[in-house]
Write an enzyme that holds these catalytic residues in place. Sequence first.
Site, mmCIF file in Angstrom:
data_model
loop_
_atom_site.group_PDB
_atom_site.id
_atom_site.type_symbol
_atom_site.label_atom_id
_atom_site.label_comp_id
_atom_site.label_asym_id
_atom_site.label_seq_id
_atom_site.Cartn_x
_atom_site.Cartn_y
_atom_site.Cartn_z
ATOM 1 N N SER A 116 -6.072 4.008 0.937
ATOM 2 C CA SER A 116 -6.004 2.565 0.695
ATOM 3 C C SER A 116 -7.405 1.990 0.622
ATOM 4 O O SER A 116 -8.318 2.465 1.305
ATOM 5 C CB SER A 116 -5.233 1.875 1.819
ATOM 6 O OG SER A 116 -5.377 0.467 1.747
ATOM 7 N N TYR A 142 -3.737 -0.109 10.280
ATOM 8 C CA TYR A 142 -3.372 0.664 9.090
ATOM 9 C C TYR A 142 -4.614 1.235 8.421
ATOM 10 O O TYR A 142 -4.679 2.438 8.122
ATOM 11 C CB TYR A 142 -2.602 -0.233 8.123
ATOM 12 C CG TYR A 142 -2.324 0.389 6.776
ATOM 13 C CD1 TYR A 142 -1.398 1.411 6.634
ATOM 14 C CD2 TYR A 142 -2.991 -0.067 5.632
ATOM 15 C CE1 TYR A 142 -1.144 1.979 5.390
ATOM 16 C CE2 TYR A 142 -2.735 0.490 4.390
ATOM 17 C CZ TYR A 142 -1.816 1.512 4.273
ATOM 18 O OH TYR A 142 -1.566 2.068 3.042
ATOM 19 N N GLY A 191 9.350 -22.556 -10.580
ATOM 20 C CA GLY A 191 8.589 -23.770 -10.826
ATOM 21 C C GLY A 191 8.115 -24.466 -9.570
ATOM 22 O O GLY A 191 7.880 -25.683 -9.589
#
Length: 320
Positions: A116, A142, A191
């Site tokens: 990562s 992580y 929207g």
Amino acid sequence: MRKPRVLVTGAKGFVGEALVFRLLLDKKFTPIAAVRGETRLQGLCPVVRFDLVELRTLPSLADVEVVVHAAARVHVMHEIVTDALAEFRKVNVEGTLGLARLAAEAGVKRFIYLSSIKVNGESTARGERFMPDDTPTPVDPYGVSKLEAEIALQQLGRQLGMEIVIIRPPLVYGPGVKANFHSMMRWVAKGVPLPLGGLCNSRSLVSIGNLVDLIERCIAHPAAAGNTFLVSDGEDLSTTQLLRSMAAAMGVKSRLVAVPPVLLRLGASLVCRPAIAQRLCGSLQVDIQQTCRILEWSPPEKIDQALCRVANEFLQHGVH
């Protein structure tokens, strides 16, 4: 002639499954899908049961040439365990090393590890880019676990003579993407006015098509061995540009309000979500020149093309 066999762990996940489908389509390799549960790949290729914590369930790797390791304990937004780092280490470090040792002992030639960009860090100053050889600065458990796994794999590779290839992707998007990217698409499609119309940050992303193309290149390219590669689409966008491009791909009007980033960060801090503001307002750019040069590669899919694919899949399944 027998095609090289490639074991793909995490083959039920977003990246792993896409890679298996790519390998099946290209027909240069025989993919073996390693999964924890049921998979739609059943019947399309060999499927084996796999759990990083219970490696005894994994069949012999004696006839496998390459392992692509995409399985992991991923980043958790709302962690509930008391020692998050210990949990990440159990899977991402100990489990990964256990798998790598089995692979080396079975004679697997190359082990490709999906790491990562969090190993490099969480952000860059605008105009600066992460490089593969930068000093790692992971921030969360992580990222720390991914870095520890990288270091241990490189040591194991040197000791046991197995080629190690490391790939550090930033945010990966594509048809079927979940989490924050899916949420942004839902807001845009409905929207919902978003206070993100005045951001001038720059972020590197990678489409699932570009990522699996790079992984496939790493499976066979001789120069991949021993290297760490950063990957992206090669085109960086601000959050504002990304949302506008999403709206265009979905055929809707973007409803963005320009709110100063300092106010967005303040608001996020007041609701205890400073990390969200950092991802929306901050920059994170990666340099892929070394990747392109060593692997004689360039991203085959443009961002506009990739976003159209994501939008089409999203609209086909409805806005939820």
